[in-house]
Enzyme design. Sequence first.
Site: not given
Ligand code: CP
Length: 309
Positions: A57-58, A86, A107, A135
């Site tokens: 999603r993100t 590397k 992320r 998040h």
């Molecule tokens: N909600 C969320 O962060 O989903 P993903 O891990 O799929 O990005």
Amino acid sequence: MNFKGKDIISIKDFSKPEINYILDYSKKMVDFAKGEKYIDILKGKVMSSLFFEPSTRTMLSFGCAMNRLGGRVIGFSDPGKTSQKKGESLADTIRMADSYSDLIVIRHPQEGAARLATEFAEVPVINAGDGAGQHPTQCLLDLFTILTEKKKIEGNKVILLGDLKYGRTVHSLAYALSLYGAELTFVSPKSLEMPREVVDECKDLGVKPVSTSNLEKSIRDTDVLYVTRIQKERFPDAEEYNKVVGTYTIDNKLLQNAKKDLIIMHPLPRLAEINPEVDTTPHALYFKEAFNGVPLRMALLSLTIGGEL
Ligand code: CP
């Protein structure tokens, strides 16, 4: 309000008026997010999408948001296919993305990685999840979802359920909901209770969260049930995971005791904690919640690197 060039690392970087502004602005993006209207205010801009940890999603909704605004996306979702393999440092990877793009979305499995990235980037950095840390964009889209469905955030009775120890989304959300004066109940197995510092932050904001393991009793007068996955990948010990997985399952039988207008949210991915039979009930908001990531992230991209609507 001016967000131009601002890093987005933690929900705590925002005041309540700033959050309200972002939520209002996100509303204006909905038709564009659905593809029903067209804009290209980020034409010529490039976003680096650096995913050191899996995401559906993100990653996709940031990519969708950038495309819907007329911008372009570069990046990776498998760090094993980059020069990290590397031995290149995170700092040097960030320096490269900084020179190739106008904004970095990152992320990373390590808490603090996004904040560290800001030290090596001139362009804005958006934290798309750092380990068990923060998040912030998920938190904002969750607030946007509650606001859209319930017309207000304050005063709602909200249960945060599941992995409250390792779940970064619930840490951010508990803080943000406290800013708005929501009534909070934390439901989890004993070993996955909300960390003391998060509970203390809520109390400092004037909210007195109730902690319990009894979901059936708590659900009766609840407006929002926010379910989370027990995150196997965060457990240092597989035995500990096996002890708690499957503790809670949301199904239609449980929901017989719920208010008619209860909404069920989940940051997703879900495993067995929500039975698929719930998906077709009016309570199920989690797929709409995931869509809301697009207008919300369009708003953030527009505010940080583009001209406003
Ligand atoms: N909600 C969320 O962060 O989903 P993903 O891990 O799929 O990005």
